[in-house]
Write a protein that holds these residues in place. Structure first.
Motif, PDB file in Angstrom:
ATOM      1  N   SER A  35      -8.148  24.309 -21.687  1.00 34.47           N
ATOM      2  CA  SER A  35      -7.924  23.533 -20.466  1.00 34.47           C
ATOM      3  C   SER A  35      -9.058  23.714 -19.454  1.00 34.47           C
ATOM      4  CB  SER A  35      -6.601  23.954 -19.812  1.00 34.47           C
ATOM      5  OG  SER A  35      -5.516  23.721 -20.676  1.00 34.47           O
ATOM      6  N   GLU A  67     -13.331  23.146  -8.987  1.00 34.83           N
ATOM      7  CA  GLU A  67     -12.471  22.750 -10.103  1.00 34.83           C
ATOM      8  C   GLU A  67     -11.730  23.958 -10.663  1.00 34.83           C
ATOM      9  OE1 GLU A  67     -14.579  19.095 -12.390  1.00 34.83           O
ATOM     10  OE2 GLU A  67     -15.731  20.944 -12.421  1.00 34.83           O
ATOM     11  N   ALA A 105      -7.648  24.517 -10.521  1.00 38.45           N
ATOM     12  CA  ALA A 105      -6.885  24.731 -11.754  1.00 38.45           C
ATOM     13  C   ALA A 105      -6.178  26.081 -11.734  1.00 38.45           C
ATOM     14  CB  ALA A 105      -7.821  24.632 -12.960  1.00 38.45           C
ATOM     15  N   LYS A 152      -2.950  25.886  -9.775  1.00 36.22           N
ATOM     16  CA  LYS A 152      -1.887  25.248 -10.569  1.00 36.22           C
ATOM     17  C   LYS A 152      -1.325  26.221 -11.595  1.00 36.22           C
ATOM     18  CE  LYS A 152      -3.869  20.586 -10.197  1.00 36.22           C
ATOM     19  NZ  LYS A 152      -4.547  19.497 -10.945  1.00 36.22           N
ATOM     20  N   GLU A 185       0.367  20.184 -18.634  1.00 37.98           N
ATOM     21  CA  GLU A 185       0.204  19.438 -17.391  1.00 37.98           C
ATOM     22  C   GLU A 185      -1.254  19.096 -17.113  1.00 37.98           C
ATOM     23  OE1 GLU A 185       2.124  22.084 -14.713  1.00 37.98           O
ATOM     24  OE2 GLU A 185       4.131  21.234 -15.052  1.00 37.98           O
ATOM     25  N   CYS A 186      -2.180  19.856 -17.720  1.00 39.92           N
ATOM     26  CA  CYS A 186      -3.609  19.572 -17.528  1.00 39.92           C
ATOM     27  C   CYS A 186      -4.074  18.339 -18.304  1.00 39.92           C
ATOM     28  CB  CYS A 186      -4.448  20.778 -17.946  1.00 39.92           C
ATOM     29  SG  CYS A 186      -4.495  22.090 -16.712  1.00 39.92           S
ATOM     30  N   LEU A 187      -3.240  17.865 -19.224  1.00 39.40           N
ATOM     31  CA  LEU A 187      -3.596  16.638 -19.942  1.00 39.40           C
ATOM     32  C   LEU A 187      -3.670  15.498 -18.935  1.00 39.40           C
ATOM     33  CD1 LEU A 187      -1.249  17.051 -23.039  1.00 39.40           C
ATOM     34  CD2 LEU A 187      -3.732  17.362 -23.004  1.00 39.40           C
ATOM     35  N   GLU A 188      -4.796  14.837 -18.898  1.00 37.76           N
ATOM     36  CA  GLU A 188      -5.023  13.860 -17.834  1.00 37.76           C
ATOM     37  C   GLU A 188      -4.202  12.591 -18.011  1.00 37.76           C
ATOM     38  OE1 GLU A 188      -9.181  13.130 -17.692  1.00 37.76           O
ATOM     39  OE2 GLU A 188      -9.693  15.153 -16.988  1.00 37.76           O
ATOM     40  N   ASP A 189      -4.044  12.150 -19.243  1.00 45.17           N
ATOM     41  CA  ASP A 189      -3.386  10.867 -19.485  1.00 45.17           C
ATOM     42  C   ASP A 189      -1.935  11.066 -19.902  1.00 45.17           C
ATOM     43  OD1 ASP A 189      -5.821   9.566 -18.993  1.00 45.17           O
ATOM     44  OD2 ASP A 189      -6.455   9.918 -21.069  1.00 45.17           O
ATOM     45  N   GLU A 190      -1.154  10.025 -19.710  1.00 45.13           N
ATOM     46  CA  GLU A 190       0.255  10.084 -20.065  1.00 45.13           C
ATOM     47  C   GLU A 190       0.454   9.982 -21.573  1.00 45.13           C
ATOM     48  OE1 GLU A 190       4.155  10.768 -19.071  1.00 45.13           O
ATOM     49  OE2 GLU A 190       2.349  10.877 -17.823  1.00 45.13           O
ATOM     50  N   LYS A 228       0.608  13.309 -23.461  1.00 44.91           N
ATOM     51  CA  LYS A 228       1.845  14.004 -23.103  1.00 44.91           C
ATOM     52  C   LYS A 228       3.030  13.408 -23.861  1.00 44.91           C
ATOM     53  CE  LYS A 228       0.482  15.340 -18.391  1.00 44.91           C
ATOM     54  NZ  LYS A 228       0.767  15.192 -16.958  1.00 44.91           N
ATOM     55  N   LYS A 242      -7.404  14.806 -28.920  1.00 45.93           N
ATOM     56  CA  LYS A 242      -7.295  15.467 -27.612  1.00 45.93           C
ATOM     57  C   LYS A 242      -6.305  16.627 -27.671  1.00 45.93           C
ATOM     58  CE  LYS A 242      -8.466  11.581 -24.569  1.00 45.93           C
ATOM     59  NZ  LYS A 242      -7.957  10.641 -23.521  1.00 45.93           N
TER      60      LYS A 242
END
Length: 980
Positions: free
Chosen positions: A344, A353, A357, A360, A384-389, A392, A441
């Motif tokens: 991550s 950055e 992080a 969080k 939760e660090c995955l940027e896109d939905e 997830k 990813k």
């Protein structure tokens, strides 16, 4: 004196031959028709048998002599029947009687051959029983800690007084990896035990499932044995027959009595051992094990692992060092936490950055009050660090599969499309590209375990974390038969329920869950489930995805056909399902998968499914496809059919009406239908297709999960050079040709010259092929400029890969094999030399060479022969002492009794990218001609990517008996040497 009798006998002697001649003459045409029909049945049986045999011919297995002999007899009688037809075609009146007589004899022979070919058992001979499965082991994390534990376990394994050993420690600490190393070491040191059996135990102990898993490793079928005690007795008998074995049970959650499952108690008399891993010391003690604790990493090991995964020395950057130290501290010296957190933080470079992080991360782990919760919260931070939905949601969907399940990547992507997680794109290829990007990813983030091109797995701790995130909207796998009626299990806020592969055989008729938000219900893989009650779906009004694949259902409840929001209905391989009621009400349906069902008719109401985008009708019993249905499904993007002697087939106009069609798959029983559909599709650039011509046998299905590229299979068709009625698509990428005995080379395949994107060629069971291609003016070689994979199996008359006809102006154009990466040969008995030296000038991109069971093969890389003067011309001006294959990664040579050399004694091979070499049962090979790179000090060094060298033959070729060009080469390579 009675003279009537002798006269009668004399008349019989005179007229019998005349009558026979007359009958043969008069019945010639009728007998030829009968013979042709019976011959067609025999040929179909032969094609089915050849296809079955190829499907069963897994590595290590060999075909039965009885089956091979039968196929040869069929091919011989085919030649004799063709000779009769040729003679009949000449139209000689006086030969009709002879033809009639021969036809009658051949009818009897064909009938006898047909009966002989009714093989009900396996068509191949199994290899000797395996003594275990080599695990693909990652490097031990925390070398000193893990090595100490590994050596301690090994010492107890060798101790005759200790029969059961338990390794315990936190989840994610590396217990399974250590045990995998023990497994592999046991298999390599074969004198210690006779066999090693590895089984992963599920979190909720299921005795039947555990029995099933152990039995599967022993080739014991318990499917029909329902009583647990009877299963235990059979399993115990089988295990006792394994003599000295080691049983490894990975990831146990609770202790159990061995006799309940059917595992013999290990003792000095049977010489067996039991090894297990668990998170709980109480499990070790409950199983009476010698317990060994897997400790956390030392601070030094944690520091090193973090740096290895972060990929740059963050502790040497002054403004990042204090932040990185605090991040590492939050990982609590646990390998899994360090690996995921490092993944991550790896993309971050600026101090702000890192600080953001870290905050969080601290917020996440503050919520935990014990070490296991701390780990789960750490993993949640990575989620939760995955940027896109999309990633997830993909991870959430993976948690619907059972624990430790190997998830097929292509099937997973298909399901992500069904669920709407991957949005509809311009074509299927684009959707799959997006799917693979998502999986990449998640693998890079260490939230999914890859290590295999086809499958992914989820670590059980990651799965626990994901299910925590998804709670209470997900219900996964914990619902037993006795709980089906428990309303508390079916919560109102439930969105997705997965009960796949749970060995559910019945669902109580009273079950009627009230889950107004349930959108997905997965029941696939419950092979004994025969009936689903009507009440199950009465209140599931928002259900969108229903999967009943691989079940024994015989009918669908009526309530299914009132699910107006249903978009996906998967019924794959429900073989007992013979009929599907009217689908007319399911107007929202976008996907209908009836692959492998027993349906004989297209379901009523299919024409009402105007929103349907995916239709799989690959059901072999389906005989009629009524006209007029397809044009009404104007949004259809994906279509797969099994058109085998259908009474009515879709005509070209109907196919042309499907303006949005992107993917098509079909099986056609003859070349004419095949070519007709090629022509109907050739003007539209489909994203993917898979089209087969010819009769296919058992197991020859088209999987929608594999339908991504563009492929054509040609099975048992009569391909004749110059016959342009047989058309190939111009953009075909994969070409499989099997059981086409008249084929002499690929140059005979009509329209092959017109292809421009061909990447893969697979030839099998084509006894007439003498060479793959000839370099001639009449056979264009441009198709080879895109070829990546060449697979050749069971080509009995193959003598060379490539042939130069005398009229050809050149031997090999310089850019011919620019893309070729993989060459695989198996059961090509007459080839003696694989590569002429001159050919290697054009194979610089070759990555993988595998050759098996080619009896007469003598050389892999041969000298130029007098037969091929062009080869000698190619060699002029090149360094013939060093053969360079700069991209070669894998060389596997197996069961080659005639192989004398890899290359001649005057040559060496330079392949600095080599990863693995396997030379297995090649008794005449005594030299490994590797040229090793040198370090700056002049010393020899192994190729940097080399991982193993396996050199073995019956009788045991020993390392010290191999011939070496210099002793230093032997010494450098010896650490990589082992046995398969």
């Amino acid at each position: 004196m009675d003279i009537v009798g002798p006269i009668f006998e004399f008349a019989k002697m005179i007229f019998a031959p005349i009558c026979e001649y007359y009958n043969n003459h008069r019945g010639a045409d009728e007998r030829r028709i009968i013979l042709k029909n019976k011959w067609r049945d025999l040929e179909r049986r032969k094609l089915d048998t050849a296809s079955r045999m190829e499907a069963q011919l897994l590595p290590g297995k060999t075909p039965k002599e009885e089956v091979q002999g039968w196929i040869q007899d069929v091919e011989m009688i085919n030649d004799e029947i063709e000779a009769i037809e040729r003679e009949a075609g000449e139209g000689n009146y006086f030969s009709r009687a002879r033809i009639g007589k021969l036809a009658l004899e051949k009818i009897r022979e064909v009938e006898e051959l047909y009966q002989r070919g009714a093989f009900t058992d396996s068509l191949v001979i199994d290899p000797p029983p395996s003594n275990g499965e080599i695990m693909s082991t990652p490097t031990l994390i925390g070398e000193s800690t893990a090595e100490r534990v590994k050596e301690e376990i090994w010492a107890w394994v060798l101790d005759n007084d200790v029969r059961k050993i338990g390794l315990y420690g936190m989840g994610g600490i590396g217990k399974s990896t250590v045990m995998e190393h023990i497994n592999n070491r046991l298999l390599k040191e074969k004198n210690k035990f006779d066999s090693v059996i590895w089984v992963t135990v599920s979190k909720s102990l299921n005795v039947i499932q555990l029995q099933h898993d152990i039995a599967g490793k022993l080739d014991l079928d318990l499917a029909k044995v329902k009583d647990v005690r009877e299963r235990a007795a059979k399993l115990k008998a089988k295990l006792e027959g394994k003599n000295r074995h080691v049983l490894i049970l990975d990831d146990m959650w609770e202790a159990f009595a061995l006799e309940k499952v059917g595992i013999p108690e290990p003792n000095s008399a049977n010489g067996c051992k039991l090894l297990l891993t668990t998170r709980d010391l109480a499990v070790c003690r409950g199983m009476s094990c010698k317990d060994i604790k897997m400790e956390l990493l030392s601070k030094e090991e944690a520091h090193k692992l973090f740096l290895d995964k972060i990929d740059y020395d963050v502790f040497n950057i002054p403004y990042l060092k204090p932040i990185a130290e605090e991040v590492l501290e939050k990982c609590a010296q646990l390998p899994l936490a360090i690996v995921t957190i490092a993944a991550s933080f790896k993309p971050l470079r600026q101090d702000f950055e890192w600080r953001d992080a870290l905050e969080k991360l601290k917020t996440s782990v503050m919520r935990s009050n014990n070490r296991e919760k701390h780990v789960l919260e750490t993993l949640k931070f990575s989620y939760e660090c995955l940027e896109d939905e999309e990633p997830k949601q993909c991870l959430l969907h993976c948690a619907l599969y059972p624990e430790d399940f190997k998830i097929d990547k292509q099937e997973l992507i298909e399901h992500l499309i069904d669920e709407g997680i991957i949005e509809r794109m311009k074509n299927r290829q684009a959707e799959f590209d997006r799917g693979y990007s998502i999986l990449s990813k998640l693998e890079n983030a260490c939230l999914l375990e890859g290590g295999n091109d086809n499958f992914v797995k989820m670590h059980d701790l990651v799965r626990d974390m994901v299910l925590q995130v998804a709670s209470p909207e997900f219900m996964v796998g914990h619902l037993g038969l006795e709980d089906f009626s428990d309303e508390g299990k079916w919560r109102e806020d439930l969105v997705k329920a997965s009960l796949m592969y749970k060995d559910i055989s019945t669902i109580p008729s009273s079950v009627s869950p009230r889950c107004p938000n349930l959108s997905t219900l997965l029941l696939q893989g419950n092979e004994s489930l025969k009936n689903v009650p009507d009440s199950l779906f009465e209140h599931l009004h928002r259900l969108k995805v229903l999967d009943l694949s691989d079940t024994a259902i015989e009918s669908l409840p009526n309530s299914v056909f009132s699910l107006k929001n249903l978009t996906t209905l998967r019924l794959r391989w429900c073989e007992n399902l013979k009929q599907v009621p009217s689908l007319a009400k399911l107007t929202a349906l976008r996907k209908l998968d009836l692959e492998g069902t027993g349906i004989t008719e297209v379901p009523d109401g299919l024409e009402m499914l105007v929103n349907l985008k995916f239709l799989n009708l690959n059901a072999s019993e389906l005989k009629v496809m009524p006209l007029g249905i397809l044009p009404k499904m104007s949004h259809l993007q994906y279509l797969i059919v099994y058109w085998n002697s259908m009474a009515t087939v879709v005509n070209e106009e109907e196919m042309a009406s499907l303006k949005e069609l992107e993917a098509f798959a079909g099986i056609f029983d003859d070349a004419d239908k095949f070519s007709m559909y090629i022509r109907s599709l050739e003007n539209r650039r489909l994203a993917c297709y898979q089209i087969r011509a010819g009769k296919w046998g058992e197991g020859a299905r088209i999987s929608p999960y594999r339908l991504v590229g563009k492929g054509v299979d040609i099975i048992g068709c009569n391909l004749r050079r110059g016959d342009e009625s047989f058309v190939l698509p111009k953009d075909v990428q994969s070409l499989d040709i099997a059981v086409c005995r008249d084929l002499k080379s690929l140059c005979d395949v009509p329209s092959l010259n017109h292809t421009s994107e061909l990447q893969r060629i697979h030839l099998s069971h084509c006894g007439g092929i003498e060479h793959v291609l000839s370099f001639s003016s009449s056979c264009t070689l441009s198709l080879l400029q895109t070829l990546e994979n060449l697979v050749l199996i069971w080509l009995d008359n193959l003598r060379v890969l490539f042939w130069k006809e005398k009229a050809a102006s050149a031997w090999i154009p310089s850019d011919t094999f620019f893309c070729l990466k993989v060459i695989y040969l198996c059961q090509c008995s007459k080839i003696k030399k694989l590569f002429p030296l001159g050919l290697l000038l054009h194979l610089h991109y070759l990555e993988d060479i595998r050759v098996e069971r080619c009896e007469q093969l003598e050389e892999i890389i041969g000298e130029a022969s007098d037969e091929f003067e062009e080869e000698k011309e190619e060699e002029e001006g090149m360094d013939t002492t060093k053969i360079t294959l700069p991209n070669l990664r894998v060389l596997k040579l197996r069961y080659l009794p005639g192989l004398k050399t890899i290359c001649s004694s005057s040559k060496v091979i330079v392949c600095d990218s080599i990863e693995g070499i396997q030379i297995y049962h090649c008794p005449k090979v005594k030299r490994l001609p590797l040229s090793l790179p040198r370090l700056s000090n002049g010393q020899l060094s192994p190729p940097p990517s080399l991982q193993y060298i396996e050199f073995y033959s019956s009788g045991g070729i020993r390392w010290d008996l191999l011939e070496w060009d210099c002793p230093d080469t032997k010494n450098v390579l010896q650490p990589f040497f082992g046995f398969p």
